[in-house]
Design an enzyme around this catalytic site. Sequence first.
Site, PDB file in Angstrom:
ATOM      1  N   CYS A  82       0.821  -1.201   0.000  1.00  0.00           N
ATOM      2  CA  CYS A  82       0.000   0.000   0.000  1.00  0.00           C
ATOM      3  C   CYS A  82       0.867   1.268   0.000  1.00  0.00           C
ATOM      4  O   CYS A  82       1.630   1.502  -0.921  1.00  0.00           O
ATOM      5  CB  CYS A  82      -0.961  -0.054   1.183  1.00  0.00           C
ATOM      6  SG  CYS A  82      -2.323   1.114   1.110  1.00  0.00           S
ATOM      7  N   HIS A  83       0.773   2.093   1.044  1.00  0.00           N
ATOM      8  CA  HIS A  83       1.583   3.310   1.161  1.00  0.00           C
ATOM      9  C   HIS A  83       2.946   3.060   1.811  1.00  0.00           C
ATOM     10  O   HIS A  83       3.750   3.975   1.932  1.00  0.00           O
ATOM     11  CB  HIS A  83       0.829   4.373   1.977  1.00  0.00           C
ATOM     12  CG  HIS A  83      -0.332   4.974   1.259  1.00  0.00           C
ATOM     13  ND1 HIS A  83      -1.541   4.327   1.135  1.00  0.00           N
ATOM     14  CD2 HIS A  83      -0.477   6.165   0.620  1.00  0.00           C
ATOM     15  CE1 HIS A  83      -2.373   5.089   0.456  1.00  0.00           C
ATOM     16  NE2 HIS A  83      -1.760   6.203   0.125  1.00  0.00           N
TER      17      HIS A  83
END
Length: 195
Positions: free
Chosen positions: A113-114
């Site tokens: 994800c991030h």
Amino acid sequence: MAGALEGRRIAFLVANEGVEQAELTESWKAVEGAGGAPELIATEMGEVQAFRHLDRADRFTVDRSTADAEAERYDGLVLPGGVANADTIRTDRDAVRFVGEVIDARLPIAVICHGPWILTEVDALHGRTLTSWPSLQTDLRNAGAHWVDEEVHVEPGLVSSRKPDDLPAFCSALVEEFRVGPRPSRPEAGSPLAV
């Protein structure tokens, strides 16, 4: 893969608030299920407040602060996502130092994800291919990476995925990469994660 990670300690690096709960807990279960010993590292001792997207979820006890984290204690690193988590952790000087040590030690990294944002802080992405949450693709490209839109992308020493929906593939790939372990060769100049 029961027993695949027997005797291996895997660091999970997060900020004290904002980690995406599923990305933390599902990869944690995968490590435990393979016989590994996960350890939660956060910017401060106490607890981590996890989130389900924008909603507060569960709290988890921190095992070690980033100030006390040393790569030599671990066999791999997981960098879960969550926007607030990833943005905060990359501003923590000790977290950045720790990730740099992990890279220097050639330990495998799994990021979702991030989570890759902190890899831009240690200049670790030149020439690497990875995936992430789509909004990070420009940042990752600007850091020298080739960004791909895939459920999971695996390179020697680096496993990456986009989002919580990708967790089954991510968890399977990270167990395999952590089973393989550190890479013996030293990185080329300007490419810290290169084989």
